[in-house]
Write an enzyme that holds these catalytic residues in place. Structure first.
Site, PDB file in Angstrom:
ATOM      1  N   ASP A 152       0.849  -1.192   0.000  1.00  0.00           N
ATOM      2  CA  ASP A 152       0.000   0.000   0.000  1.00  0.00           C
ATOM      3  C   ASP A 152       0.882   1.238   0.000  1.00  0.00           C
ATOM      4  OD1 ASP A 152      -1.905   1.966   0.306  1.00  0.00           O
ATOM      5  OD2 ASP A 152      -3.087   0.810   1.730  1.00  0.00           O
ATOM      6  N   ARG A 154      -0.214   4.294  -0.696  1.00  0.00           N
ATOM      7  CA  ARG A 154      -1.041   5.497  -0.667  1.00  0.00           C
ATOM      8  C   ARG A 154      -0.726   6.396   0.522  1.00  0.00           C
ATOM      9  NH1 ARG A 154      -6.731   2.545  -1.173  1.00  0.00           N
ATOM     10  NH2 ARG A 154      -5.625   1.205   0.297  1.00  0.00           N
TER      11      ARG A 154
END
Ligand SMILES: [Zn+2]
Length: 246
Positions: A152, A154
Site C-alpha cells: 500500500d 497510498r
C-alpha cells in the site's frame, strides 16, 4: 509554499492551511463548487489539486448536510480504473463506489475520489502486472512483493487536508479498512465511527476479499458470498482473480 511531507509543528504558514491546523501542512487548492446530477441522485462537486503531486481529486457531496445530527459520512475512494469504469469483478471497487454514493446521497456526506492511487498507489501498469502474477497463483500481497512494490503506497495527507478545508474535521468513515482510520487520525481528521461498506462477494473476487480480510485486517464477514452472481456464462476464467484496493 510549505515544505512537502512536513508533519508536526511547522511554523510555516500556508495560504491553504487554516490557523490551528498545523498538523495538516499538505497544500491543496480547491476550485468552484458545481452541480453534479448523477444516476445516484443530485450532488455537488469540487475539484481539489494536490499542489505537491499535481494529482487532481474530486469531492462529490450531498447538497444537504446530514439530517440526523451525526457527523457526515465520508468515503475516501481510491481511483480504480478497471473497477470504477469497467465494472471489473476482480475487485469490489466499482460496487463500493456505487454503494458509497447511494449512502452519501441518502444520509449526507462527501465522497472524495482520490486519483493517482490506482492499485493502492502503484499505478495502472503495475496493477495489471500484479494481476498477471495473481493468475500465476500469487495472492494480492505476494504479487506486489514479487514486483518489489509496496502493498500500500497510498498517502492520505492530501485527503486529510481537503477534508479539513471542507470543514469536515469529524467524520463517519465509510470503509472496512482500519488502516485508513489510523492514517487520517495521524493527519488530523477525527474518525468518530467506521461505517462498513460490505458488498456481496463473488466467485471472481472471493480470493481477493479473503486476502484483504486475512492479510490486510479488513473487517469483512464474507458470509454473503454470491455464487456466480452474474451467471455461469460470465464467470470468465479462473477463481484466482483478485487484487487490491479500498
Ligand atoms: Zn479496484
Amino acid at each position: 509554499m510549505t515544505a512537502s511531507g512536513a508533519t508536526g509543528n511547522s511554523h510555516h504558514s500556508s495560504q491553504h492551511a487554516h490557523a490551528g491546523d498545523r498538523r495538516l501542512p499538505h497544500p491543496v487548492s480547491g476550485g468552484p463548487i458545481v452541480q453534479l446530477p448523477t444516476a445516484f441522485g443530485d450532488f455537488v462537486a469540487q475539484a481539489w489539486t494536490d499542489l505537491v503531486t499535481g494529482a487532481e481529486h474530486l469531492a462529490v457531496s450531498s447538497p444537504n448536510p446530514p439530517q440526523d445530527g451525526k457527523a457526515p459520512l465520508v468515503r475516501l475512494h481510491s481511483e480504480c480504473l478497471t473497477g470504477d469504469i469497467f465494472g471489473s469483478y476482480r475487485c469490489d471497487c466499482g460496487e463500493q463506489l456505487a454503494y458509497a454514493l447511494e449512502m452519501i446521497h441518502a444520509y449526507g456526506g462527501t465522497l472524495l475520489y482520490l486519483r493517482g492511487q490506482e492499485g493502492r498507489g502503484i499505478g495502472l501498469a503495475n496493477k495489471i502486472k500484479a494481476y498477471a502474477l495473481q493468475e500465476a497463483g500469487f495472492d494480492t500481497v505476494e504479487a506486489n512483493e514479487q514486483l518489489g512494490l509496496p502493498v500500500d503506497a497510498r498517502s492520505y495527507n492530501a485527503a486529510a487536508q481537503v477534508l479539513a478545508e471542507m470543514g469536515l474535521h469529524e467524520v463517519r468513515l465509510l470503509s472496512n479498512n482500519p488502516d485508513k482510520q489510523h492514517r487520517l487520525a495521524k493527519a488530523g481528521v477525527k474518525v468518530v465511527e467506521m461505517v462498513p461498506t460490505e458488498v456481496p462477494s463473488r466467485d471472481q473476487n472471493i480470493r481477493y476479499l479473503q486476502t484483504k480480510k486475512d492479510r490486510m485486517e479488513h473487517r469483512l464477514t464474507l458470509d454473503t458470498h454470491v455464487v456466480g452472481a452474474r451467471g455461469a456464462a460470465e464467470s470468465f476464467p479462473p477463481e484466482t482473480f483478485q487484487h487490491e484496493q479500498d
